[in-house]
Write an enzyme that holds these catalytic residues in place. Sequence first.
Site, PDB file in Angstrom:
ATOM      1  N   GLU A   1       1.673  11.120 -11.017  1.00  0.00           N
ATOM      2  CA  GLU A   1       1.801  11.067 -12.474  1.00  0.00           C
ATOM      3  C   GLU A   1       0.881   9.979 -12.991  1.00  0.00           C
ATOM      4  O   GLU A   1       0.716   8.943 -12.351  1.00  0.00           O
ATOM      5  CB  GLU A   1       3.256  10.738 -12.834  1.00  0.00           C
ATOM      6  CG  GLU A   1       3.506  10.462 -14.292  1.00  0.00           C
ATOM      7  CD  GLU A   1       4.917   9.931 -14.565  1.00  0.00           C
ATOM      8  OE1 GLU A   1       5.248   9.795 -15.746  1.00  0.00           O
ATOM      9  OE2 GLU A   1       5.660   9.631 -13.610  1.00  0.00           O
TER      10      GLU A   1
ATOM     11  N   HIS B   1       0.840  -1.193   0.000  1.00  0.00           N
ATOM     12  CA  HIS B   1       0.000   0.000   0.000  1.00  0.00           C
ATOM     13  C   HIS B   1       0.876   1.245   0.000  1.00  0.00           C
ATOM     14  O   HIS B   1       2.075   1.172   0.235  1.00  0.00           O
ATOM     15  CB  HIS B   1      -0.955   0.021   1.203  1.00  0.00           C
ATOM     16  CG  HIS B   1      -0.277   0.211   2.519  1.00  0.00           C
ATOM     17  ND1 HIS B   1       0.321  -0.829   3.200  1.00  0.00           N
ATOM     18  CD2 HIS B   1      -0.082   1.316   3.273  1.00  0.00           C
ATOM     19  CE1 HIS B   1       0.837  -0.373   4.322  1.00  0.00           C
ATOM     20  NE2 HIS B   1       0.613   0.938   4.391  1.00  0.00           N
TER      21      HIS B   1
ATOM     22  N   HIS C   1       7.807  10.753  -6.593  1.00  0.00           N
ATOM     23  CA  HIS C   1       6.400  10.697  -6.981  1.00  0.00           C
ATOM     24  C   HIS C   1       5.941   9.261  -7.171  1.00  0.00           C
ATOM     25  O   HIS C   1       6.745   8.342  -7.173  1.00  0.00           O
ATOM     26  CB  HIS C   1       6.168  11.488  -8.272  1.00  0.00           C
ATOM     27  CG  HIS C   1       6.809  10.894  -9.484  1.00  0.00           C
ATOM     28  ND1 HIS C   1       8.153  11.021  -9.747  1.00  0.00           N
ATOM     29  CD2 HIS C   1       6.301  10.168 -10.503  1.00  0.00           C
ATOM     30  CE1 HIS C   1       8.437  10.396 -10.879  1.00  0.00           C
ATOM     31  NE2 HIS C   1       7.326   9.856 -11.361  1.00  0.00           N
TER      32      HIS C   1
END
EC number: 2.5.1.-
Length: 146
Positions: free
Chosen positions: A116, A7, A66
């Site tokens: 993204e 997760h 990211h």
Amino acid sequence: MVNGINHMTFSVSNMDKAVSFYKHVFMEAPLVLGEKTAYFTIGGTWLALNLQPDIDRKEIRQSYTHIAFSIEESQLDAFYTRLLEAGADILPGRKRQVETEGKSIYFRDPDGHLLEVHTGTLAERLAHYEKTAPDMLVNIDEQNKK
């Protein structure tokens, strides 16, 4: 042995605002929704949001760190529209070396986390390096190219 990503957890300053953002942009309803936590599944991956309103979030905006989600190229325009509707901070795209790297949209959530959506795959990227810079490929076997 590690089997994959279990997760991801993001700290958020405002749970209602964060839930509204993720629900709208990714078109997923939360599985768990509490005062201090929310769980989503996005593309089969568990995303947890935890309320932490008192964290300094200035530095988060200065990093390229990211998470990228896979998306079909045919879905990019609709996704971009949802980002606009959600008031996302949409960033200029990163210059790509070649078209085979895929297309991306970079954006920040309400707390500044860089996200993204990307159309390319690891296999496509490895094939590009195999043709253009084979010396960069180290420890690559056929399993990694799938």
